[in-house]
Design a protein around this motif. Sequence first.
Motif, PDB file in Angstrom:
ATOM      1  N   GLU A   1       0.828  -1.209   0.000  1.00 31.76           N
ATOM      2  CA  GLU A   1       0.000   0.000   0.000  1.00 31.76           C
ATOM      3  C   GLU A   1       0.861   1.257   0.000  1.00 31.76           C
ATOM      4  OE1 GLU A   1      -3.917  -0.655   2.520  1.00 31.76           O
ATOM      5  OE2 GLU A   1      -2.153  -1.286   3.650  1.00 31.76           O
ATOM      6  N   LEU A   2       0.415   2.249  -0.726  1.00 35.92           N
ATOM      7  CA  LEU A   2       1.056   3.556  -0.742  1.00 35.92           C
ATOM      8  C   LEU A   2      -0.027   4.610  -0.569  1.00 35.92           C
ATOM      9  CD1 LEU A   2       3.652   5.261  -1.232  1.00 35.92           C
ATOM     10  CD2 LEU A   2       3.007   5.309  -3.659  1.00 35.92           C
ATOM     11  N   GLY A   3       0.143   5.499   0.388  1.00 36.16           N
ATOM     12  CA  GLY A   3      -0.879   6.505   0.642  1.00 36.16           C
ATOM     13  C   GLY A   3      -0.292   7.840   1.039  1.00 36.16           C
ATOM     14  N   MET A   4      -0.971   8.910   0.655  1.00 40.45           N
ATOM     15  CA  MET A   4      -0.570  10.267   1.023  1.00 40.45           C
ATOM     16  C   MET A   4      -1.714  10.940   1.763  1.00 40.45           C
ATOM     17  SD  MET A   4       0.833  13.417  -1.367  1.00 40.45           S
ATOM     18  CE  MET A   4       2.426  12.620  -1.603  1.00 40.45           C
ATOM     19  N   THR A   5      -1.376  11.629   2.843  1.00 42.85           N
ATOM     20  CA  THR A   5      -2.373  12.316   3.656  1.00 42.85           C
ATOM     21  C   THR A   5      -1.998  13.789   3.799  1.00 42.85           C
ATOM     22  OG1 THR A   5      -2.836  10.307   4.931  1.00 42.85           O
ATOM     23  CG2 THR A   5      -3.511  12.392   5.910  1.00 42.85           C
ATOM     24  N   TRP A   6      -2.973  14.647   3.612  1.00 45.01           N
ATOM     25  CA  TRP A   6      -2.791  16.088   3.830  1.00 45.01           C
ATOM     26  C   TRP A   6      -3.781  16.541   4.895  1.00 45.01           C
ATOM     27  CZ3 TRP A   6      -6.674  19.782   2.190  1.00 45.01           C
ATOM     28  CH2 TRP A   6      -6.330  21.115   2.521  1.00 45.01           C
ATOM     29  N   ARG A   7      -3.288  17.231   5.899  1.00 46.56           N
ATOM     30  CA  ARG A   7      -4.146  17.757   6.960  1.00 46.56           C
ATOM     31  C   ARG A   7      -3.955  19.262   7.071  1.00 46.56           C
ATOM     32  NH1 ARG A   7      -3.145  19.394  11.817  1.00 46.56           N
ATOM     33  NH2 ARG A   7      -1.055  18.482  11.802  1.00 46.56           N
TER      34      ARG A   7
ATOM     35  N   ARG B   1      -9.520  23.759  16.965  1.00 43.11           N
ATOM     36  CA  ARG B   1     -10.538  22.712  17.028  1.00 43.11           C
ATOM     37  C   ARG B   1     -10.896  22.103  15.665  1.00 43.11           C
ATOM     38  NH1 ARG B   1     -12.333  22.168  22.030  1.00 43.11           N
ATOM     39  NH2 ARG B   1     -12.220  23.897  23.491  1.00 43.11           N
ATOM     40  N   TRP B   2     -10.967  22.920  14.624  1.00 45.15           N
ATOM     41  CA  TRP B   2     -11.441  22.447  13.330  1.00 45.15           C
ATOM     42  C   TRP B   2     -10.272  22.095  12.394  1.00 45.15           C
ATOM     43  CZ3 TRP B   2     -16.344  21.162  12.326  1.00 45.15           C
ATOM     44  CH2 TRP B   2     -17.358  21.707  13.119  1.00 45.15           C
ATOM     45  N   SER B   3     -10.436  20.993  11.660  1.00 49.57           N
ATOM     46  CA  SER B   3      -9.432  20.581  10.682  1.00 49.57           C
ATOM     47  C   SER B   3     -10.100  19.840   9.537  1.00 49.57           C
ATOM     48  CB  SER B   3      -8.378  19.680  11.338  1.00 49.57           C
ATOM     49  OG  SER B   3      -8.984  18.461  11.761  1.00 49.57           O
ATOM     50  N   VAL B   4      -9.367  19.709   8.441  1.00 57.05           N
ATOM     51  CA  VAL B   4      -9.821  18.880   7.328  1.00 57.05           C
ATOM     52  C   VAL B   4      -8.668  17.965   6.943  1.00 57.05           C
ATOM     53  CG1 VAL B   4      -9.132  20.581   5.582  1.00 57.05           C
ATOM     54  CG2 VAL B   4     -10.850  18.839   5.020  1.00 57.05           C
ATOM     55  N   THR B   5      -8.984  16.730   6.657  1.00 60.11           N
ATOM     56  CA  THR B   5      -7.982  15.738   6.289  1.00 60.11           C
ATOM     57  C   THR B   5      -8.384  15.077   4.979  1.00 60.11           C
ATOM     58  OG1 THR B   5      -7.498  15.278   8.620  1.00 60.11           O
ATOM     59  CG2 THR B   5      -6.767  13.651   7.007  1.00 60.11           C
ATOM     60  N   ALA B   6      -7.452  15.013   4.037  1.00 58.14           N
ATOM     61  CA  ALA B   6      -7.685  14.350   2.757  1.00 58.14           C
ATOM     62  C   ALA B   6      -6.650  13.249   2.599  1.00 58.14           C
ATOM     63  CB  ALA B   6      -7.577  15.346   1.603  1.00 58.14           C
ATOM     64  N   MET B   7      -7.092  12.115   2.099  1.00 53.11           N
ATOM     65  CA  MET B   7      -6.204  10.979   1.949  1.00 53.11           C
ATOM     66  C   MET B   7      -6.429  10.323   0.603  1.00 53.11           C
ATOM     67  SD  MET B   7      -5.875   7.670   4.452  1.00 53.11           S
ATOM     68  CE  MET B   7      -4.651   6.397   4.124  1.00 53.11           C
ATOM     69  N   ALA B   8      -5.346   9.962  -0.090  1.00 57.46           N
ATOM     70  CA  ALA B   8      -5.431   9.247  -1.363  1.00 57.46           C
ATOM     71  C   ALA B   8      -4.382   8.147  -1.348  1.00 57.46           C
ATOM     72  CB  ALA B   8      -5.194  10.195  -2.535  1.00 57.46           C
ATOM     73  N   GLY B   9      -4.738   6.998  -1.874  1.00 58.00           N
ATOM     74  CA  GLY B   9      -3.789   5.895  -1.865  1.00 58.00           C
ATOM     75  C   GLY B   9      -4.067   4.887  -2.956  1.00 58.00           C
ATOM     76  N   ILE B  10      -3.156   3.945  -3.060  1.00 56.35           N
ATOM     77  CA  ILE B  10      -3.318   2.852  -4.011  1.00 56.35           C
ATOM     78  C   ILE B  10      -2.830   1.574  -3.346  1.00 56.35           C
ATOM     79  CG2 ILE B  10      -1.054   3.209  -5.084  1.00 56.35           C
ATOM     80  CD1 ILE B  10      -2.464   2.418  -7.765  1.00 56.35           C
ATOM     81  N   THR B  11      -3.556   0.503  -3.584  1.00 58.04           N
ATOM     82  CA  THR B  11      -3.229  -0.803  -3.020  1.00 58.04           C
ATOM     83  C   THR B  11      -2.961  -1.776  -4.163  1.00 58.04           C
ATOM     84  OG1 THR B  11      -4.638  -0.414  -1.096  1.00 58.04           O
ATOM     85  CG2 THR B  11      -4.042  -2.690  -1.574  1.00 58.04           C
TER      86      THR B  11
END
Length: 260
Positions: free
Chosen positions: A210-216, A222-232
């Motif tokens: 698995e390979l994945g990238m996460t941006w926060r 208190r408030w945040s947004v998290t985006a994640m994309a990956g490939i298996t």
Amino acid sequence: MKNNIRMIAFAAVLATSLAHAADDANVLTLAGGIAGGPRFSGADEHVVGPALGIDYQMANGLYASSLRGIGYGRALGPVSASVALGYRGGRSERDRAGLGGARGSTALRGMGDVKGSATVMVQGGYEIVDGLELSAAAELPLSHRENGRTLSLGLTGTLFDRAADQVTLALSANLADADYVRTYYGVDAAQSAQSGYRRFTPKAGLYEVELGMTWRHQFDERWSVTAMAGITALTRDAARSPLARKDTAPSGAVLVGYRF
């Protein structure tokens, strides 16, 4: 199973939660959003749906989380370790979907259902240098032990960490015993007769990478947004399984988190 929307989304929830676990005595994070991924490991069908998550981290090391389960973890310098009780979801031979992801497909008709398992998860990590961590995690079933055991070896690096933004890249190699690969990628004589898939007996070992990238992005305390994309990518016998209609699959999630 490990590769479904629920796990993808909750991984993003965990990234949001743990980013601030050291800031307060106790941290409760709630998150919600949307996630997408394969219907089951090896599927050529993809589903997108809502995802919710919760993570409560206590200052004494105890935690309760929709991803990590209920457990205890501590860090001493560059070394970290945790142990937790959790749950590995089942797999259905019918199209079934719940909040957070799919649990089956008619493409598996005749294969029978795989029961979910209560598990114990043992994890360890070592920070090689600042922003680069080597980790290992073993998942051991307590119920339905015939579903098998897994071991994951991972490397996570922080690519960018400034002000309100953090970007990480993670690579993991997943290994399993013979029971696990036979449960999720094998086809025995009875299943072959009922499903039409040819008989297949996979061997233990590396079955997935698995390979994945996460941006926060942190809007405020208190408030945040998290985006994640990956490939298996399935490997070896898992990729050769008649159930693996596609041996590579993308996944992703976007969640908004709020911590108390």
